[in-house]
Enzyme design. Structure first.
Site, PDB file in Angstrom:
ATOM      1  N   SER A  38       0.804  -1.216   0.000  1.00 29.81           N
ATOM      2  CA  SER A  38       0.000   0.000   0.000  1.00 29.81           C
ATOM      3  C   SER A  38       0.841   1.272   0.000  1.00 29.81           C
ATOM      4  CB  SER A  38      -0.935   0.018   1.216  1.00 29.81           C
ATOM      5  OG  SER A  38      -0.177  -0.016   2.416  1.00 29.81           O
ATOM      6  N   ARG A  48      -6.770   8.777 -10.121  1.00 30.76           N
ATOM      7  CA  ARG A  48      -7.360   9.012  -8.798  1.00 30.76           C
ATOM      8  C   ARG A  48      -6.292   9.470  -7.809  1.00 30.76           C
ATOM      9  NH1 ARG A  48      -6.593   6.809  -3.291  1.00 30.76           N
ATOM     10  NH2 ARG A  48      -8.588   7.043  -2.206  1.00 30.76           N
ATOM     11  N   VAL A  49      -6.635  10.457  -6.990  1.00 27.43           N
ATOM     12  CA  VAL A  49      -5.772  10.956  -5.923  1.00 27.43           C
ATOM     13  C   VAL A  49      -6.534  10.844  -4.618  1.00 27.43           C
ATOM     14  CG1 VAL A  49      -4.612  12.995  -4.985  1.00 27.43           C
ATOM     15  CG2 VAL A  49      -4.475  12.506  -7.436  1.00 27.43           C
ATOM     16  N   GLY A  50      -5.881  10.358  -3.579  1.00 25.43           N
ATOM     17  CA  GLY A  50      -6.521  10.204  -2.279  1.00 25.43           C
ATOM     18  C   GLY A  50      -6.260  11.366  -1.349  1.00 25.43           C
ATOM     19  N   ASP A  51      -6.411  11.120  -0.069  1.00 25.75           N
ATOM     20  CA  ASP A  51      -6.269  12.177   0.933  1.00 25.75           C
ATOM     21  C   ASP A  51      -4.810  12.480   1.284  1.00 25.75           C
ATOM     22  OD1 ASP A  51      -6.430   9.483   2.230  1.00 25.75           O
ATOM     23  OD2 ASP A  51      -5.948  10.638   4.022  1.00 25.75           O
ATOM     24  N   THR A  62      -5.573   7.648   7.782  1.00 21.24           N
ATOM     25  CA  THR A  62      -5.367   6.474   6.947  1.00 21.24           C
ATOM     26  C   THR A  62      -6.719   5.839   6.655  1.00 21.24           C
ATOM     27  OG1 THR A  62      -4.177   4.360   6.769  1.00 21.24           O
ATOM     28  CG2 THR A  62      -5.048   4.933   8.928  1.00 21.24           C
ATOM     29  N   GLY A  63      -6.792   5.102   5.558  1.00 24.18           N
ATOM     30  CA  GLY A  63      -8.059   4.468   5.216  1.00 24.18           C
ATOM     31  C   GLY A  63      -8.585   4.964   3.886  1.00 24.18           C
ATOM     32  N   LEU A  64      -9.872   4.878   3.703  1.00 22.43           N
ATOM     33  CA  LEU A  64     -10.483   5.282   2.436  1.00 22.43           C
ATOM     34  C   LEU A  64     -10.398   6.796   2.274  1.00 22.43           C
ATOM     35  CD1 LEU A  64     -11.996   4.272  -0.069  1.00 22.43           C
ATOM     36  CD2 LEU A  64     -14.126   4.690   1.170  1.00 22.43           C
ATOM     37  N   GLY A  65      -9.549   7.255   1.360  1.00 27.66           N
ATOM     38  CA  GLY A  65      -9.237   8.674   1.233  1.00 27.66           C
ATOM     39  C   GLY A  65     -10.418   9.557   0.942  1.00 27.66           C
ATOM     40  N   THR A  84      -2.134   3.638   4.128  1.00 27.64           N
ATOM     41  CA  THR A  84      -1.138   4.705   4.132  1.00 27.64           C
ATOM     42  C   THR A  84      -0.261   4.642   5.376  1.00 27.64           C
ATOM     43  OG1 THR A  84      -2.777   6.100   3.060  1.00 27.64           O
ATOM     44  CG2 THR A  84      -0.930   7.222   4.104  1.00 27.64           C
ATOM     45  N   THR A 104       1.832   7.059   0.222  1.00 28.14           N
ATOM     46  CA  THR A 104       0.984   5.926  -0.122  1.00 28.14           C
ATOM     47  C   THR A 104       1.018   5.638  -1.613  1.00 28.14           C
ATOM     48  OG1 THR A 104      -1.272   5.055   0.092  1.00 28.14           O
ATOM     49  CG2 THR A 104      -1.056   7.362  -0.501  1.00 28.14           C
TER      50      THR A 104
END
Length: 325
Positions: free
Chosen positions: A84, A215-218, A238-241, A187, A205
């Site tokens: 990850s 796609r870009v996360g948090d 951490t987790g689903l961004g 992350t 991450t």
């Protein structure tokens, strides 16, 4: 909801400013207090243990917080067992490993990179953005171009053997569905307090496995995956961004601490808001980790399974977070 310790400290300072001859000592007490902060490093997940060890070694030898949080998470970026974080992470739907990272100092300085390919250490590239450009974020091809200009080695774009095997298996159904507490969006976020009372943090991450290309996360979004303020504290997520971005999770936690909440109370409130603002909560795991200027810390997650690594003067340990559901 100010704790007793903070209340007494604020009361003393406020009263002392009214007493003759005490103004100088009250103003000078900040330096003395700074000499007595107990350094502390916190990181998300079990892979934070090895990262913390490196960060602590640097911090204890040099006192350089930014170097500590950068070098610490670089350990995870190179960990071939971790799917990850780093170029060995699980790819997007098109088969490319795309990376996000951010770094931040308590004075507001920050740098981030998003949707980066072929760069082994996106956290180091994020630091270069912070220190060598007038910008906060660079993304995609522009971030790669900057990496080349800065002399970063550009890696061959080949999936790690484990990631390739899992990707080929996924392609048989090509179904995208985040799996709670399975390593597809774990992350590493690191936050640290130095002996001088300063704070810094980092986050890196490879993002959600099998995400849409682009796609870009948090993690690279200041205020979502990471936020640091020397006056208050620091937080990381951490987790689903997507769920974290919707509530500006890390910024929210720091602002709640500014208003008097403890780190634990602030993390718990952030989780409550995340649950309220996201649909299909049954498919979401997210966790928050926070520290305040006094060295108090807290962690909380939507569901059981989140843990964090702690390193301080008397040793290191892995702690299971409290959770809501």
């Amino acid at each position: 909801m100010t704790n007793r310790r903070s209340f007494l400290k604020k009361s003393f300072l406020s009263t002392s400013l009214l007493l003759p001859g005490v103004l100088g000592s009250a103003c000078g007490s900040e330096k003395k207090l700074g000499e007595h902060f107990k350094p502390l490093i916190l990181s998300t997940w079990e892979h934070g243990m090895a990262a913390n060890d490196v960060a602590w070694d640097i911090l204890s030898k040099t006192g350089d917080l930014v170097e500590a949080v950068e070098q610490g998470v670089k350990v995870t970026e190179l960990d071939l067992t971790n799917l990850s974080v780093g170029l060995q992470g699980l790819p997007d739907r098109e088969g490319y490993a795309t990376l996000d990272a951010s770094i931040m100092k308590g004075d507001g300085s920050c740098g981030t990179v998003a949707f980066v390919r072929k760069v082994k250490h996106p956290i180091s590239l994020a630091r270069k953005v912070m220190e060598e450009t007038p910008h906060v974020m660079l993304a995609g091809q522009g971030a790669l171009q900057f990496a080349m200009e800065q002399g970063f080695p550009i890696e061959e774009e080949v999936l790690s053997p484990k990631a390739e095997a899992l990707y080929n298996e996924w392609k048989k159904s090509s179904e995208y569905k985040p799996i709670i507490n399975i390593e597809n969006h774990d992350t590493i976020g690191m936050i640290a307090l130095g002996a001088d009372g300063k704070l810094a943090g980092s986050c890196t991450t490879s993002g959600l496995a099998y995400k849409m290309h682009g796609r870009v996360g948090d993690s690279p979004i200041i205020g979502a995956g990471l936020f640091v303020d020397d006056e208050v504290g620091a937080a990381t997520a951490t987790g689903l961004g997507e769920s974290i971005i919707r509530i500006c999770g890390s910024f929210l936690i720091v602002e709640l601490m500014r208003q008097g909440r403890s780190p634990q109370e602030a993390c718990e409130e952030a989780v409550r808001r995340l649950i309220a603002k996201n649909k299909n909560i049954d498919d979401i795991q997210a966790g928050f980790l926070a520290i305040n200027k006094d060295g108090e810390y807290g962690a909380y997650s939507v569901r059981q399974g989140f843990n964090f690594a702690r390193h301080q003067a008397d040793g290191s340990d892995l702690i299971d977070s409290k959770y809501k559901l």
